[in-house]
Structure formats: structure tokens, C-alpha cells
Design a protein around this motif. Structure first.
Motif, PDB file in Angstrom:
ATOM      1  N   ASP A   1      61.837  47.379  -0.805  1.00 40.21           N
ATOM      2  CA  ASP A   1      62.458  47.217   0.509  1.00 40.21           C
ATOM      3  C   ASP A   1      62.547  48.567   1.197  1.00 40.21           C
ATOM      4  O   ASP A   1      62.822  49.587   0.555  1.00 40.21           O
ATOM      5  CB  ASP A   1      63.864  46.626   0.363  1.00 40.21           C
ATOM      6  N   VAL A   2      62.331  48.559   2.507  1.00 42.31           N
ATOM      7  CA  VAL A   2      62.420  49.791   3.287  1.00 42.31           C
ATOM      8  C   VAL A   2      63.645  49.730   4.200  1.00 42.31           C
ATOM      9  O   VAL A   2      64.498  50.612   4.179  1.00 42.31           O
ATOM     10  CB  VAL A   2      61.128  50.001   4.103  1.00 42.31           C
ATOM     11  N   LEU A   3      63.711  48.683   5.008  1.00 46.16           N
ATOM     12  CA  LEU A   3      64.877  48.374   5.829  1.00 46.16           C
ATOM     13  C   LEU A   3      64.991  46.843   5.829  1.00 46.16           C
ATOM     14  O   LEU A   3      64.043  46.158   5.440  1.00 46.16           O
ATOM     15  CB  LEU A   3      64.683  48.881   7.269  1.00 46.16           C
ATOM     16  N   PRO A   4      66.121  46.294   6.291  1.00 44.96           N
ATOM     17  CA  PRO A   4      66.228  44.832   6.311  1.00 44.96           C
ATOM     18  C   PRO A   4      65.048  44.179   7.041  1.00 44.96           C
ATOM     19  O   PRO A   4      64.740  44.541   8.186  1.00 44.96           O
ATOM     20  CB  PRO A   4      67.549  44.589   7.059  1.00 44.96           C
ATOM     21  N   GLY A   5      64.356  43.267   6.356  1.00 43.77           N
ATOM     22  CA  GLY A   5      63.212  42.582   6.957  1.00 43.77           C
ATOM     23  C   GLY A   5      61.923  43.374   6.936  1.00 43.77           C
ATOM     24  O   GLY A   5      60.915  42.923   7.480  1.00 43.77           O
ATOM     25  N   VAL A   6      61.931  44.539   6.319  1.00 41.65           N
ATOM     26  CA  VAL A   6      60.729  45.389   6.265  1.00 41.65           C
ATOM     27  C   VAL A   6      60.552  45.873   4.829  1.00 41.65           C
ATOM     28  O   VAL A   6      61.478  46.463   4.264  1.00 41.65           O
ATOM     29  CB  VAL A   6      60.856  46.614   7.203  1.00 41.65           C
ATOM     30  N   TRP A   7      59.379  45.603   4.256  1.00 43.93           N
ATOM     31  CA  TRP A   7      59.176  46.026   2.882  1.00 43.93           C
ATOM     32  C   TRP A   7      57.715  46.377   2.612  1.00 43.93           C
ATOM     33  O   TRP A   7      56.832  46.044   3.402  1.00 43.93           O
ATOM     34  CB  TRP A   7      59.700  44.978   1.902  1.00 43.93           C
ATOM     35  N   LEU A   8      57.511  47.077   1.505  1.00 45.80           N
ATOM     36  CA  LEU A   8      56.182  47.529   1.101  1.00 45.80           C
ATOM     37  C   LEU A   8      55.618  46.610   0.044  1.00 45.80           C
ATOM     38  O   LEU A   8      56.358  46.090  -0.793  1.00 45.80           O
ATOM     39  CB  LEU A   8      56.265  48.948   0.521  1.00 45.80           C
ATOM     40  N   MET A   9      54.293  46.437   0.083  1.00 48.52           N
ATOM     41  CA  MET A   9      53.625  45.641  -0.943  1.00 48.52           C
ATOM     42  C   MET A   9      52.327  46.349  -1.343  1.00 48.52           C
ATOM     43  O   MET A   9      51.553  46.760  -0.469  1.00 48.52           O
ATOM     44  CB  MET A   9      53.321  44.249  -0.398  1.00 48.52           C
ATOM     45  N   PRO A  10      52.084  46.514  -2.647  1.00 49.20           N
ATOM     46  CA  PRO A  10      50.819  47.127  -3.065  1.00 49.20           C
ATOM     47  C   PRO A  10      49.627  46.260  -2.655  1.00 49.20           C
ATOM     48  O   PRO A  10      49.658  45.037  -2.838  1.00 49.20           O
ATOM     49  CB  PRO A  10      50.932  47.194  -4.601  1.00 49.20           C
ATOM     50  N   THR A  11      48.618  46.898  -2.079  1.00 55.46           N
ATOM     51  CA  THR A  11      47.375  46.199  -1.720  1.00 55.46           C
ATOM     52  C   THR A  11      46.199  47.081  -2.172  1.00 55.46           C
ATOM     53  O   THR A  11      45.483  47.658  -1.350  1.00 55.46           O
ATOM     54  CB  THR A  11      47.317  45.933  -0.197  1.00 55.46           C
ATOM     55  N   PRO A  12      46.024  47.201  -3.506  1.00 53.05           N
ATOM     56  CA  PRO A  12      45.006  48.125  -4.030  1.00 53.05           C
ATOM     57  C   PRO A  12      43.589  47.668  -3.717  1.00 53.05           C
ATOM     58  O   PRO A  12      43.338  46.486  -3.469  1.00 53.05           O
ATOM     59  CB  PRO A  12      45.273  48.113  -5.540  1.00 53.05           C
ATOM     60  N   GLY A  13      42.694  48.628  -3.742  1.00 51.44           N
ATOM     61  CA  GLY A  13      41.286  48.338  -3.500  1.00 51.44           C
ATOM     62  C   GLY A  13      40.608  49.590  -2.970  1.00 51.44           C
ATOM     63  O   GLY A  13      39.882  50.257  -3.684  1.00 51.44           O
ATOM     64  N   HIS A  14      40.912  49.930  -1.735  1.00 47.25           N
ATOM     65  CA  HIS A  14      40.378  51.174  -1.173  1.00 47.25           C
ATOM     66  C   HIS A  14      40.811  52.354  -2.047  1.00 47.25           C
ATOM     67  O   HIS A  14      40.019  53.235  -2.357  1.00 47.25           O
ATOM     68  CB  HIS A  14      40.849  51.345   0.259  1.00 47.25           C
ATOM     69  N   THR A  15      42.107  52.375  -2.419  1.00 40.79           N
ATOM     70  CA  THR A  15      42.586  53.237  -3.506  1.00 40.79           C
ATOM     71  C   THR A  15      43.501  52.381  -4.386  1.00 40.79           C
ATOM     72  O   THR A  15      44.039  51.365  -3.927  1.00 40.79           O
ATOM     73  CB  THR A  15      43.391  54.455  -2.991  1.00 40.79           C
ATOM     74  N   GLU A  16      43.688  52.822  -5.621  1.00 39.25           N
ATOM     75  CA  GLU A  16      44.522  52.037  -6.547  1.00 39.25           C
ATOM     76  C   GLU A  16      45.968  51.967  -6.090  1.00 39.25           C
ATOM     77  O   GLU A  16      46.682  51.005  -6.356  1.00 39.25           O
ATOM     78  CB  GLU A  16      44.432  52.626  -7.964  1.00 39.25           C
ATOM     79  N   GLY A  17      46.422  53.023  -5.397  1.00 37.47           N
ATOM     80  CA  GLY A  17      47.821  53.074  -4.973  1.00 37.47           C
ATOM     81  C   GLY A  17      48.029  52.700  -3.518  1.00 37.47           C
ATOM     82  O   GLY A  17      49.068  53.024  -2.935  1.00 37.47           O
ATOM     83  N   HIS A  18      47.077  52.013  -2.934  1.00 32.93           N
ATOM     84  CA  HIS A  18      47.202  51.633  -1.516  1.00 32.93           C
ATOM     85  C   HIS A  18      48.330  50.614  -1.334  1.00 32.93           C
ATOM     86  O   HIS A  18      48.525  49.736  -2.167  1.00 32.93           O
ATOM     87  CB  HIS A  18      45.878  51.040  -1.024  1.00 32.93           C
ATOM     88  N   GLN A  19      49.058  50.749  -0.215  1.00 34.60           N
ATOM     89  CA  GLN A  19      50.139  49.807   0.077  1.00 34.60           C
ATOM     90  C   GLN A  19      50.121  49.399   1.542  1.00 34.60           C
ATOM     91  O   GLN A  19      49.600  50.116   2.400  1.00 34.60           O
ATOM     92  CB  GLN A  19      51.498  50.417  -0.275  1.00 34.60           C
ATOM     93  N   SER A  20      50.692  48.220   1.787  1.00 38.21           N
ATOM     94  CA  SER A  20      50.837  47.702   3.148  1.00 38.21           C
ATOM     95  C   SER A  20      52.313  47.521   3.461  1.00 38.21           C
ATOM     96  O   SER A  20      53.147  47.444   2.556  1.00 38.21           O
ATOM     97  CB  SER A  20      50.106  46.360   3.288  1.00 38.21           C
ATOM     98  N   LEU A  21      52.608  47.449   4.760  1.00 37.46           N
ATOM     99  CA  LEU A  21      53.990  47.258   5.214  1.00 37.46           C
ATOM    100  C   LEU A  21      54.130  45.859   5.800  1.00 37.46           C
ATOM    101  O   LEU A  21      53.336  45.465   6.668  1.00 37.46           O
ATOM    102  CB  LEU A  21      54.334  48.315   6.267  1.00 37.46           C
ATOM    103  N   ILE A  22      55.132  45.141   5.330  1.00 39.37           N
ATOM    104  CA  ILE A  22      55.381  43.784   5.807  1.00 39.37           C
ATOM    105  C   ILE A  22      56.606  43.810   6.714  1.00 39.37           C
ATOM    106  O   ILE A  22      57.636  44.393   6.353  1.00 39.37           O
ATOM    107  CB  ILE A  22      55.663  42.814   4.628  1.00 39.37           C
TER     108      ILE A  22
END
Ligand SMILES: [Zn+2]
Length: 233
Positions: free
Chosen positions: A144-165
Motif C-alpha cells: 500500500d502507498v496511500l488509501p486506494g493506491v498500491w504497488l503490484m509487481p509486474t516483472p518481465g522487462h526487469t525482474e523487479g518491475h512494478q506497477s501502480l494501481i
């Protein structure tokens, strides 16, 4: 993160300029101009900067010939100021996603722990001066980053790549960075996921396992770092 009481959060695009991918890397025989895009998530509890633009180095500049827009300038173009930023996110740590990190001072920058370890240990992974002074907030997996906003790993381009929801009152918006180079590539994986779900006859293409997690949120929009196009259902 229920729908009731979801804060009204907006996602705005930032233009960090573009670079020219040389013909040797495009597979088409021609160079290709690619945009470098970041995002500003405006949240009642503070603004979140997603990616910080392109770093500078003579070898990188000769290879990719960037037309760079610094992070302060990119923010000013949409009426925002770097002092408005409460926290930041790097989807990954290649030079074109963390170039403005040094301008952030002590602002916390969320990154996957594995991504930072790779960036520090692998030669030529990034420009070390971009990450040395950054005040990183290390996360592992979903966070979780803030209420209603969180990070999710989306590996591929790099192993540690992440997206923001981002959960908005009218649905989920995903800032996917370089999970895919283009919205069209995301659409291909989404359709492969759909065909599997439908029980369509094999053979079918594979897709990254995390497409399932993203698509189960029924996103309205998916934004990317190197494509002006946006995926919509
Ligand atoms: Zn990139």
C-alpha cells in the motif's frame, strides 16, 4: 479498499521528452522515436510522482539521442511543482525511469527491493549517480502507498518491475510503466488471458501470470511509460 469512500484521485501524464532507439535495436531496419512518459497521481493525502525522467551520460546520450525534459519542467508543464510531491515511485531503475531522482532530495521513492539490489550489483544496469542519493522506500511484493493506491509487481522487462494501481470512484486505473513497451502488446496479453478464461481451444499464447491479477480488477485504463496510447477495455 472498498468502493465506498474511495478518495477522488486523478492520474495525469508527464512528458519527459523522447529518445531515438537506433535501427540495430528496433528489428525494422529503421530507428524509432519513443516517448518517455511519467505520471502524477493527485491524491488528497499528497501527490505521487511515478517515474522521474531520463538521466544523462555521454555514452547514453550518443546511443539514444534523447530530447530530455527535466522533472521540474515536466511538472511545471501541467501546473505542478516538485515541492508538491509527497512520495515517488520508480517502476524500475533503468536510466530513463529514475533520471530525476536526484532532484527529489529526501522525498521517499518506492522501489522493489530486488530491483534496487539488481541495479546496484549489475554493471551498466543504470547510471549509479541517479540512485546513490535517493531516499528509497524498499518494498517486496504488493504494498500500500496511500488509501486506494498500491504497488503490484509486474516483472518481465526487469525482474523487479512494478506497477501502480489507483482505485478511483469510477473504477481502477493502472500505471503500468514498462510492463509492456506498448498498449498493443498489453492488449495481446489481455486477449490471451481472455481466451484462456473462456476455455478456448489450445494452442493459445502464454501471458505473464500477473495479467490475471490486473484484469480481475477490471481496469478502465492502463497507462505506459513509452507509449502515448492507453489500453481500455
Ligand atoms: Zn524504459
Amino acid at each position: 479498499m472498498q468502493n465506498g469512500g474511495v478518495p477522488d484521485v486523478t492520474v495525469r501524464r508527464l512528458d519527459f521528452g523522447y529518445f531515438v532507439r537506433p535501427a540495430t535495436e528496433t528489428g525494422t531496419g529503421n530507428p524509432r522515436v519513443e516517448p518517455c512518459l511519467g505520471y502524477l497521481v493527485v491524491h488528497p493525502q499528497g501527490a505521487i510522482l511515478f517515474d522521474t525522467g531520463m538521466g544523462s551520460h555521454p555514452e547514453v546520450d550518443a546511443h539514444y539521442r534523447p530530447r530530455r525534459v527535466e522533472v521540474r519542467e515536466a511538472l511545471a508543464a501541467i501546473g505542478a511543482n516538485i515541492s508538491d510531491i509527497g512520495l515517488a515511485v520508480n517502476c524500475h531503475l533503468h536510466f530513463d525511469h529514475c533520471g530525476g531522482n536526484p532532484a527529489l532530495g529526501q522525498t521517499p521513492v518506492f522501489v522493489q527491493r530486488s530491483e534496487l539490489e539488481t541495479a546496484r550489483e549489475s554493471k551498466d544496469y543504470t547510471l549509479p549517480e541517479l540512485i546513490e542519493g535517493t531516499h528509497f522506500e524498499l518494498v517486496t511484493g504488493e504494498a500500500d502507498v496511500l488509501p486506494g493506491v498500491w504497488l503490484m509487481p509486474t516483472p518481465g522487462h526487469t525482474e523487479g518491475h512494478q506497477s501502480l494501481i489507483v482505485r478511483r470512484p469510477d473504477g481502477v486505473v493502472i500505471v503500468a510503466g514498462q510492463s509492456h513497451d506498448t498498449a498493443t502488446q498489453y492488449a495481446s496479453d489481455q486477449l490471451a488471458w481472455q481466451a484462456h478464461r473462456d476455455g478456448h481451444d489450445q494452442p493459445l499464447p502464454n501471458f505473464p501470470h500477473w495479467i490475471d491479477s490486473l484484469q480481475r480488477m477490471d481496469p478502465r485504463l492502463v497507462y505506459f511509460a513509452h507509449d502515448h496510447s492507453v489500453w481500455t477495455p
